[in-house]
Design a protein around this motif. Structure first.
Motif, PDB file in Angstrom:
ATOM      1  N   ILE A 204      13.958   3.918  13.211  1.00 29.08           N
ATOM      2  CA  ILE A 204      11.696   2.854  13.006  1.00 29.08           C
ATOM      3  C   ILE A 204      12.564   1.514  12.379  1.00 29.08           C
ATOM      4  O   ILE A 204      11.799   1.069  12.650  1.00 29.08           O
ATOM      5  CB  ILE A 204      11.580   4.115  12.472  1.00 29.08           C
ATOM      6  CG1 ILE A 204      11.421   5.602  12.741  1.00 29.08           C
ATOM      7  CG2 ILE A 204      10.275   3.535  11.861  1.00 29.08           C
ATOM      8  CD1 ILE A 204      10.681   5.697  13.537  1.00 29.08           C
TER       9      ILE A 204
ATOM     10  N   ASN B  18       8.660  -1.573  13.469  1.00 32.28           N
ATOM     11  CA  ASN B  18       7.988  -0.630  12.496  1.00 32.28           C
ATOM     12  C   ASN B  18       6.811  -1.329  11.266  1.00 32.28           C
ATOM     13  O   ASN B  18       6.978  -2.471  11.097  1.00 32.28           O
ATOM     14  CB  ASN B  18       8.695   0.448  11.519  1.00 32.28           C
ATOM     15  CG  ASN B  18       8.987   0.118  10.397  1.00 32.28           C
ATOM     16  OD1 ASN B  18      10.133  -0.598  10.800  1.00 32.28           O
ATOM     17  ND2 ASN B  18       8.655  -0.195   9.189  1.00 32.28           N
TER      18      ASN B  18
ATOM     19  N   ASP C  22       3.410   3.721  14.694  1.00 33.85           N
ATOM     20  CA  ASP C  22       4.206   4.522  13.388  1.00 33.85           C
ATOM     21  C   ASP C  22       4.371   5.749  14.617  1.00 33.85           C
ATOM     22  O   ASP C  22       5.717   5.737  13.921  1.00 33.85           O
ATOM     23  CB  ASP C  22       4.179   3.800  12.611  1.00 33.85           C
ATOM     24  CG  ASP C  22       4.901   1.818  12.130  1.00 33.85           C
ATOM     25  OD1 ASP C  22       5.118   1.559  13.277  1.00 33.85           O
ATOM     26  OD2 ASP C  22       4.394   1.972  11.140  1.00 33.85           O
TER      27      ASP C  22
END
Length: 218
Positions: free
Chosen positions: A53, A61, A207
């Motif tokens: 991420i 993100n 996300d």
């Protein structure tokens, strides 16, 4: 003096090992490896979320990762039926968490609407996400909010938790309040991400889509 020799047979060093013993040894080692992997899974998942991420500045993100991650505290909540339940009972799903007093103002209502819309936008994956409103007091919630958000399709859980305990768990943004943002808790119970004040729903949804795609848990 007569010396008695042992009647125990001497092992022949050239004898062929019993294949059944080797199979049991390999099976035992495999089981031990699997157990270690299960025990290490929270750590492995933490590394996954950090490197896949990526934290803000990294920057794939929208939300900012909470570093270090904060596990759920051992506290009790009061659910919609007035029952006391442990916060840990919420593990197993991705939790979108907001907190406000029961006297929900316009900003609070907007967060509820945002969480509902983001969850609905995940399609079939929406069942993996549970929006949560942590209510900070014992006051009565407006019935219109209950009708709009605390129902099966919207799926928002109205749960009461002491504000002091909430503040110890949820970190306020710099120069802000814990009421200013929406948080994300992973299925292992770790507080892992915080979105900015008045977040862009499209970017929050992005996300979540990424997390749901790459993670098989929750």
């Amino acid at each position: 003096m007569n010396v008695q020799t042992s009647s125990m047979p001497q092992q022949d060093p050239s004898a062929t090992p019993d294949p059944r013993i080797d199979a049991r040894t390999r099976r035992g080692r495999l089981q031990m490896l699997l157990l270690l992997l299960v025990c290490a899974s929270p750590v492995l998942f933490s590394y996954f979320t950090y490197y896949v991420i990526k934290p803000t500045g990294g920057s794939t993100n929208y939300g900012a990762l909470v570093d270090p991650q904060r596990p759920m505290p051992a506290v009790q909540l009061v659910n919609e039926r007035g029952e006391s339940v442990p916060l840990a009972s919420m593990r197993g799903k991705w939790l979108m968490v907001m907190t406000d007093p029961s006297a929900c103002d316009e900003t609070c209502a907007r967060k509820l609407f945002t969480m509902r819309q983001i969850r609905a936008g995940q399609g079939e994956s929406r069942e993996r996400i549970v929006p949560v409103w942590l209510i900070q007091d014992d006051g009565k919630v407006d019935g219109r909010l209950v009708d709009a958000y605390n129902e099966p399709y919207a799926g928002v859980r109205f749960l009461r938790m002491d504000r002091a305990a909430i503040a110890q768990w949820l970190p306020a943004p710099q120069a802000g309040r814990i009421e200013d943002t929406i948080f994300l808790v992973d299925p292992l119970g770790n507080l892992m991400m915080r979105w900015p004040t008045d977040p862009d729903p499209k970017q929050v949804s992005g996300d979540l889509k990424k997390l749901l795609k790459y993670s098989r848990i929750g």
